[in-house]
Design an enzyme around this catalytic site. Structure first.
Site: not given
Ligand code: URA
Length: 231
Positions: A101
Site C-alpha cells: 500500500d
Molecule cells: N497488508 C496490507 O494491508 N497492506 C500492505 O501494504 C501489505 C499487506
C-alpha cells in the site's frame, strides 16, 4: 522470459545471429533442441549454445526499502512511484514482486524475472511474508489464537493461519502466507483494532537489509537471490 530475450540480455549476439543459431539447431534448453525463440525459459533452465552454457545471468533483482507515500506501480501520471527511486540501465525491464500500500514501508523486490514473480506471488505458493505492525489499541493475547485459527475478512472469507507475535502492547509481528488486498489492515480491523504503521521485513527467506535507508535500493547478491527464489 522468452528465449530470444534471454539470449539478447547476454549481449553476446544480435537478433539476426540468434535466429540463425536457432535455424542451425545450435540452441538447447535443458538438453533439448530449442524449436522456437518464443519458448519460455527461467533462471533454473540450462540454456546452451553449441554445448556451452550461457553463463551471464540475464536476471537481476533489486531490493528497495520503500518509504511511505509512494505508489507500488511502474508508472503513474500524478504520483511518485517506486520506479522513480531507481536509476539502472535495465530499469525498463523491471517488474514488481508483490505490491505494498501507499502508506506501507519496507521490503520490495523489483526484477525482470517474471516467472519467479508469478511463483512467489501466486496465492497457491504460500510463500511467507513478515510484517512489523504498530497498532492503535493495545493488542490482547487472545488475538494470537485467533490469527492462528484463521481470521475472517471481507464478510466471510476465512484466511489461512497466520502467526502473530506480540512485542509489546502496541507492536506486533505478523507472518502471513497469502497476499490479499489490504490483508494485514483487514486482519486487525476484524479484531476491532487498527494498523497505524506497517512495514514488510521479509519475503520467503529474504529479510530487508537493515543498512538500506528508506528510499534506497541495492542489487541482490547470489546468496540473497537464493533466499528469495528457493523452492
Ligand atoms: N497488508 C496490507 O494491508 N497492506 C500492505 O501494504 C501489505 C499487506
Amino acid at each position: 522470459m522468452r528465449l530470444d530475450k534471454y539470449l539478447q540480455l547476454t549481449k553476446q549476439f544480435s537478433k539476426k545471429e540468434i535466429q540463425q543459431l536457432l535455424k542451425q539447431h545450435a540452441i538447447t534448453v535443458n538438453g533439448n533442441k530449442a524449436a522456437s525463440l518464443k519458448q519460455d525459459v527461467s533462471k533454473t533452465d540450462k540454456v546452451c549454445l553449441m554445448g556451452s552454457r550461457i553463463t551471464e545471468a540475464p536476471y537481476f533483482y533489486l531490493m528497495v526499502n520503500k518509504p511511505a507515500g509512494i505508489l507500488s506501480a511502474l508508472k503513474d501520471s500524478h504520483e511518485k512511484t517506486i520506479m522513480d527511486l531507481i536509476e539502472h540501465p535495465r530499469k525498463d525491464s523491471l517488474r514488481i514482486m508483490g505490491r505494498l500500500d501507499r502508506d506501507t514501508t519496507g521490503l520490495m523486490i523489483l526484477t525482470n524475472d517474471t516467472r519467479t514473480i508469478k511463483r512467489i506471488t501466486l496465492p497457491q505458493s504460500h510463500v511467507e511474508k513478515e510484517y512489523e505492525v504498530t497498532l492503535r489499541d493495545p493488542i490482547s493475547k487472545v488475538a494470537v489464537q485467533a490469527f492462528a485459527e484463521g481470521l475472517f475478512i471481507d464478510q466471510n472469507v476465512q484466511l489461512k493461519p497466520a502467526e502473530l507475535t506480540i512485542l509489546d502492547d502496541y507492536h506486533v509481528k505478523v507472518i502471513i502466507s497469502e497476499g490479499r488486498y489490504h490483508q494485514i489492515k483487514k486482519m486487525f480491523l476484524s479484531i476491532h483494532n487498527q494498523v497505524l504503521t506497517l512495514k514488510r521485513i521479509r519475503i520467503h527467506h529474504l529479510y530487508l537489509d537493515d543498512s538500506l535507508a528508506l528510499g534506497q535500493y541495492k542489487c541482490l547478491d547470489e546468496k540473497e537471490i537464493e533466499q528469495l527464489t528457493a523452492k
